[in-house]
Design a protein around this motif. Structure first.
Motif, PDB file in Angstrom:
ATOM      1  N   HIS A  53       0.835  -1.205   0.000  1.00 33.00           N
ATOM      2  CA  HIS A  53       0.000   0.000   0.000  1.00 33.00           C
ATOM      3  C   HIS A  53       0.873   1.260   0.000  1.00 33.00           C
ATOM      4  O   HIS A  53       0.634   2.203  -0.760  1.00 33.00           O
ATOM      5  CB  HIS A  53      -0.925  -0.031   1.214  1.00 33.00           C
ATOM      6  CG  HIS A  53      -1.955   1.038   1.214  1.00 33.00           C
ATOM      7  ND1 HIS A  53      -2.856   1.170   2.221  1.00 33.00           N
ATOM      8  CD2 HIS A  53      -2.230   2.051   0.357  1.00 33.00           C
ATOM      9  CE1 HIS A  53      -3.657   2.190   1.978  1.00 33.00           C
ATOM     10  NE2 HIS A  53      -3.279   2.751   0.858  1.00 33.00           N
ATOM     11  N   GLN A  54       1.896   1.286   0.831  1.00 32.38           N
ATOM     12  CA  GLN A  54       2.792   2.447   0.896  1.00 32.38           C
ATOM     13  C   GLN A  54       3.552   2.638  -0.411  1.00 32.38           C
ATOM     14  O   GLN A  54       3.775   3.770  -0.842  1.00 32.38           O
ATOM     15  CB  GLN A  54       3.748   2.314   2.077  1.00 32.38           C
ATOM     16  CG  GLN A  54       3.037   2.476   3.403  1.00 32.38           C
ATOM     17  CD  GLN A  54       3.908   2.116   4.587  1.00 32.38           C
ATOM     18  OE1 GLN A  54       5.010   1.599   4.444  1.00 32.38           O
ATOM     19  NE2 GLN A  54       3.396   2.379   5.776  1.00 32.38           N
ATOM     20  N   ALA A  55       3.950   1.552  -1.069  1.00 32.57           N
ATOM     21  CA  ALA A  55       4.655   1.664  -2.345  1.00 32.57           C
ATOM     22  C   ALA A  55       3.734   2.265  -3.411  1.00 32.57           C
ATOM     23  O   ALA A  55       4.150   3.132  -4.186  1.00 32.57           O
ATOM     24  CB  ALA A  55       5.168   0.293  -2.787  1.00 32.57           C
ATOM     25  N   ILE A  56       2.480   1.825  -3.445  1.00 35.64           N
ATOM     26  CA  ILE A  56       1.515   2.384  -4.401  1.00 35.64           C
ATOM     27  C   ILE A  56       1.264   3.850  -4.086  1.00 35.64           C
ATOM     28  O   ILE A  56       1.227   4.699  -4.992  1.00 35.64           O
ATOM     29  CB  ILE A  56       0.203   1.571  -4.390  1.00 35.64           C
ATOM     30  CG1 ILE A  56       0.445   0.165  -4.938  1.00 35.64           C
ATOM     31  CG2 ILE A  56      -0.878   2.281  -5.199  1.00 35.64           C
ATOM     32  CD1 ILE A  56      -0.715  -0.793  -4.706  1.00 35.64           C
ATOM     33  N   ALA A  57       1.111   4.176  -2.804  1.00 33.59           N
ATOM     34  CA  ALA A  57       0.873   5.570  -2.403  1.00 33.59           C
ATOM     35  C   ALA A  57       2.047   6.462  -2.809  1.00 33.59           C
ATOM     36  O   ALA A  57       1.840   7.590  -3.279  1.00 33.59           O
ATOM     37  CB  ALA A  57       0.634   5.647  -0.893  1.00 33.59           C
ATOM     38  N   ALA A  58       3.278   5.980  -2.652  1.00 36.65           N
ATOM     39  CA  ALA A  58       4.453   6.764  -3.055  1.00 36.65           C
ATOM     40  C   ALA A  58       4.465   6.983  -4.563  1.00 36.65           C
ATOM     41  O   ALA A  58       4.764   8.082  -5.044  1.00 36.65           O
ATOM     42  CB  ALA A  58       5.735   6.060  -2.607  1.00 36.65           C
ATOM     43  N   MET A  59       4.110   5.952  -5.322  1.00 42.86           N
ATOM     44  CA  MET A  59       4.046   6.078  -6.772  1.00 42.86           C
ATOM     45  C   MET A  59       3.001   7.130  -7.155  1.00 42.86           C
ATOM     46  O   MET A  59       3.252   7.995  -7.992  1.00 42.86           O
ATOM     47  CB  MET A  59       3.691   4.729  -7.400  1.00 42.86           C
ATOM     48  CG  MET A  59       3.522   4.773  -8.907  1.00 42.86           C
ATOM     49  SD  MET A  59       2.977   3.200  -9.622  1.00 42.86           S
ATOM     50  CE  MET A  59       1.263   3.178  -9.132  1.00 42.86           C
ATOM     51  N   LEU A  60       1.838   7.080  -6.539  1.00 42.12           N
ATOM     52  CA  LEU A  60       0.765   8.028  -6.852  1.00 42.12           C
ATOM     53  C   LEU A  60       1.119   9.445  -6.425  1.00 42.12           C
ATOM     54  O   LEU A  60       0.858  10.408  -7.155  1.00 42.12           O
ATOM     55  CB  LEU A  60      -0.537   7.586  -6.194  1.00 42.12           C
ATOM     56  CG  LEU A  60      -1.137   6.312  -6.759  1.00 42.12           C
ATOM     57  CD1 LEU A  60      -2.310   5.850  -5.904  1.00 42.12           C
ATOM     58  CD2 LEU A  60      -1.552   6.513  -8.193  1.00 42.12           C
TER      59      LEU A  60
ATOM     60  N   ARG B 255       1.131  13.023  -8.699  1.00 42.86           N
ATOM     61  CA  ARG B 255       0.153  14.056  -8.346  1.00 42.86           C
ATOM     62  C   ARG B 255      -1.162  13.938  -9.113  1.00 42.86           C
ATOM     63  O   ARG B 255      -1.593  14.897  -9.739  1.00 42.86           O
ATOM     64  CB  ARG B 255       0.733  15.445  -8.557  1.00 42.86           C
ATOM     65  CG  ARG B 255       1.983  15.717  -7.791  1.00 42.86           C
ATOM     66  CD  ARG B 255       2.394  17.166  -8.004  1.00 42.86           C
ATOM     67  NE  ARG B 255       3.753  17.420  -7.646  1.00 42.86           N
ATOM     68  CZ  ARG B 255       4.191  17.606  -6.408  1.00 42.86           C
ATOM     69  NH1 ARG B 255       3.365  17.554  -5.414  1.00 42.86           N
ATOM     70  NH2 ARG B 255       5.454  17.864  -6.178  1.00 42.86           N
ATOM     71  N   PRO B 256      -1.836  12.761  -9.063  1.00 39.97           N
ATOM     72  CA  PRO B 256      -3.076  12.627  -9.827  1.00 39.97           C
ATOM     73  C   PRO B 256      -4.192  13.527  -9.347  1.00 39.97           C
ATOM     74  O   PRO B 256      -5.074  13.856 -10.117  1.00 39.97           O
ATOM     75  CB  PRO B 256      -3.459  11.157  -9.662  1.00 39.97           C
ATOM     76  CG  PRO B 256      -2.796  10.748  -8.408  1.00 39.97           C
ATOM     77  CD  PRO B 256      -1.518  11.557  -8.326  1.00 39.97           C
ATOM     78  N   GLY B 257      -4.192  13.956  -8.122  1.00 36.51           N
ATOM     79  CA  GLY B 257      -5.263  14.807  -7.613  1.00 36.51           C
ATOM     80  C   GLY B 257      -5.205  16.220  -8.148  1.00 36.51           C
ATOM     81  O   GLY B 257      -6.125  16.998  -7.961  1.00 36.51           O
TER      82      GLY B 257
END
Length: 172
Positions: free
Chosen positions: A79-86, A90-92
């Motif tokens: 989860h943390q790896a995906i969050a770091a990628m996102l 800056r998709p938001g």
């Protein structure tokens, strides 16, 4: 411009996730992933800023081949790896792609089908991890998204018809 963004995402993923990767970013592990996808443990992750409904996003991911679906998340490290990628992409910060619903977040593969009380991953794997901020009542078909307002570290449920960017996961 999307190929450039994908390349940048892959390079940023290498820089941000190197300590968590089982191999070197340019080594054998990375070779198993498609160009622009980020390797982590046994999978490869691709972020797509194009906003689609959950069902269309899942169909888009499946076009990359057998074993590719919206991302399933099975632990805090993943989860943390995906969050770091996102966070690096800056998709938001992008537009809402014209549908005007103003939803934020990024689709993952978790959903609860109509008339079901159980959540399911689109890849059929076991639901063995969660990071919920809010879950809906049992009567609606809903899908899960990583919340961009919480640095992608919590999940929220939303109507599957809403359009959001998404993360695909491919088996390496």
């Amino acid at each position: 411009m999307e190929p450039t963004r994908t390349l940048m995402l892959g390079l940023l993923g290498c820089l941000l996730l190197v300590p968590r990767l089982r191999g070197e970013c340019w080594g054998q592990e990375a070779a198993a992933c498609a160009w622009g996808w980020v390797p982590f443990e046994e999978g490869c992750y691709g972020f797509f800023p194009r906003e689609l409904s959950w069902r269309r996003a899942e169909a888009f991911c499946q076009r990359f081949g057998a074993g590719t679906h919206l991302a399933s998340v099975h632990g805090a490290e993943e989860h943390q790896a995906i969050a770091a990628m996102l966070a690096s992409s800056r998709p938001g910060q992008g537009s809402q792609d014209g549908d005007g619903d103003g939803d934020s977040g990024v689709w993952i593969g978790l959903h609860r089908p109509l008339r079901s009380h159980r959540w399911q991953w689109s890849d059929g794997s076991e639901v063995d991890y969660g990071s919920w901020h809010q879950q809906p009542g049992p009567r609606r078909r809903v899908c899960a998204a990583l919340q961009d307002t919480a640095d992608f570290l919590t999940w929220n449920s939303d109507a599957c018809a809403h359009r959001k960017p998404f993360v695909c996961k491919a088996s390496a």
